[in-house]
Design an enzyme around this catalytic site. Structure first.
Site, PDB file in Angstrom:
ATOM      1  N   TYR A  54     -14.225  -3.010   9.764  1.00 57.34           N
ATOM      2  CA  TYR A  54     -12.859  -2.488   9.851  1.00 57.34           C
ATOM      3  C   TYR A  54     -12.229  -2.859  11.185  1.00 57.34           C
ATOM      4  CZ  TYR A  54      -9.191   1.166  10.068  1.00 57.34           C
ATOM      5  OH  TYR A  54      -8.009   1.857  10.202  1.00 57.34           O
ATOM      6  N   SER A  63      -4.699   0.387  13.777  1.00 58.99           N
ATOM      7  CA  SER A  63      -5.590   1.534  13.980  1.00 58.99           C
ATOM      8  C   SER A  63      -5.949   1.639  15.441  1.00 58.99           C
ATOM      9  CB  SER A  63      -6.873   1.375  13.156  1.00 58.99           C
ATOM     10  OG  SER A  63      -7.812   2.386  13.508  1.00 58.99           O
ATOM     11  N   ASP A  93      -2.475  -6.457  -5.505  1.00 60.13           N
ATOM     12  CA  ASP A  93      -3.654  -6.332  -4.655  1.00 60.13           C
ATOM     13  C   ASP A  93      -3.452  -7.304  -3.502  1.00 60.13           C
ATOM     14  OD1 ASP A  93      -6.096  -6.330  -3.412  1.00 60.13           O
ATOM     15  OD2 ASP A  93      -7.276  -6.661  -5.234  1.00 60.13           O
ATOM     16  N   SER A 143      -8.643   2.384  16.380  1.00 60.47           N
ATOM     17  CA  SER A 143     -10.010   1.856  16.441  1.00 60.47           C
ATOM     18  C   SER A 143     -10.057   0.370  16.742  1.00 60.47           C
ATOM     19  CB  SER A 143     -10.738   2.131  15.121  1.00 60.47           C
ATOM     20  OG  SER A 143     -10.937   3.513  14.924  1.00 60.47           O
ATOM     21  N   LYS A 196      -8.948  -5.124  11.970  1.00 63.12           N
ATOM     22  CA  LYS A 196      -7.782  -4.495  12.586  1.00 63.12           C
ATOM     23  C   LYS A 196      -7.481  -5.092  13.967  1.00 63.12           C
ATOM     24  CE  LYS A 196      -6.359  -1.437   9.541  1.00 63.12           C
ATOM     25  NZ  LYS A 196      -4.979  -1.444   8.989  1.00 63.12           N
ATOM     26  N   GLY A 256       0.817  -1.207   0.000  1.00 63.53           N
ATOM     27  CA  GLY A 256       0.000   0.000   0.000  1.00 63.53           C
ATOM     28  C   GLY A 256       0.847   1.251   0.000  1.00 63.53           C
TER      29      GLY A 256
END
Length: 261
Positions: free
Chosen positions: A159, A146, A66, A148, A163, A16
């Site tokens: 998500y 993250s 990818d 989160s 994570k 990424g």
């Protein structure tokens, strides 16, 4: 005198790496002297960044990949070995932040988050660790996770699921490969100003062009996290100057988890 962080002589893979935090890590690693192989899905963007880095004297290679496809994830490590002869570090920065709650997330959206935010890092790490063990030289891996992963907002259910899994994987892999002298750590980054976040804010939250400035006014430090902030820390974690630290998942945010007024 503070020792300058160096990745001289090291070959680093960044997934990424064409935008946001990933691109910042690519630039910072090159500036620290590393040879960098980075991946992304957009060929034109990746090749532009690669050419920019090479023009500046860096050793860089771009691979269209990818990470949702385990074969492509592993191929990025193979490409680094082919180009630079070895792999000493990996930063998993590829990520997906599209929204979904527990009640409205489809199986397809859930699977997409798992594929990019968890399965991709898993199999990229697998390829990198196998390579590092074969070399017998140890190495370092940093997973961009993250803040989160501790719980997150209701609209981040798939998500957060992925994570949180990546945080657990980070600790598990660090423990499993400590005697291979492969250090594996994670960074729980908070709200970060990136091109991707701008798209997310406009798509899901009807944000204006100045959303970042408005958000910054409400934050304790008066600004959002910047990709370069995180990138400098990632380079430190990848470097020998980090010492023996492994299995740490570090909160990188301006709020304190668990604290209340």
């Amino acid at each position: 005198m503070t020792e300058q962080i160096s990745l001289a002589g090291k070959s680093i893979v960044v997934s990424g790496g064409t935008q946001g935090v990933g691109a910042a890590v690519v630039r910072a690693a090159c500036a620290a002297g590393a040879s960098v192989t980075f991946t992304g899905r957009r060929r034109e963007v990746g090749e532009k960044l690669r050419d920019e880095l090479i023009a500046g004297g860096a050793q860089a290679e771009f691979v269209v990949a990818d990470v949702a496809d385990p074969a492509q994830a592993g191929a990025s490590v193979e490409a680094a070995v082919t180009r630079f002869g070895h792999v000493d570090g990996l930063c998993n920065a590829a990520g997906l932040t599209t929204r979904g709650t527990l009640l409205d997330t489809s199986p397809e959206l859930f699977d997409e988050h798992i594929a990019i935010n968890l399965r991709g890092p898993f199999f990229t790490m697998q390829a990198a660790v196998k390579q590092m063990i074969g070399q017998g030289t140890g190495g370092s891996i940093v997973n961009i996770i993250s803040i989160s992963e501790h719980a997150g907002q209701p609209y981040l259910a798939p998500y957060v699921s992925a994570k949180a899994g990546l945080a657990g994987l980070t600790r598990n892999a660090a423990y499993a490969h400590r005697f291979d002298r492969i250090r594996i750590n994670g960074v729980n980054i908070g709200w970060t100003e990136t091109e991707g976040e701008t798209q997310i804010q406009k798509r899901f939250h009807d944000a204006d062009d100045d959303w970042a400035a408005q958000a910054a006014e409400r934050l304790p430090m008066g600004r959002l996290n910047q990709p370069d902030d995180t990138a400098r820390f990632v380079v430190f974690l990848l470097s020998d100057q980090c010492g023996v630290v492994t299995g740490s998942v570090i909160d990188w945010d301006q709020y304190v988890v668990g604290a209340h007024d």
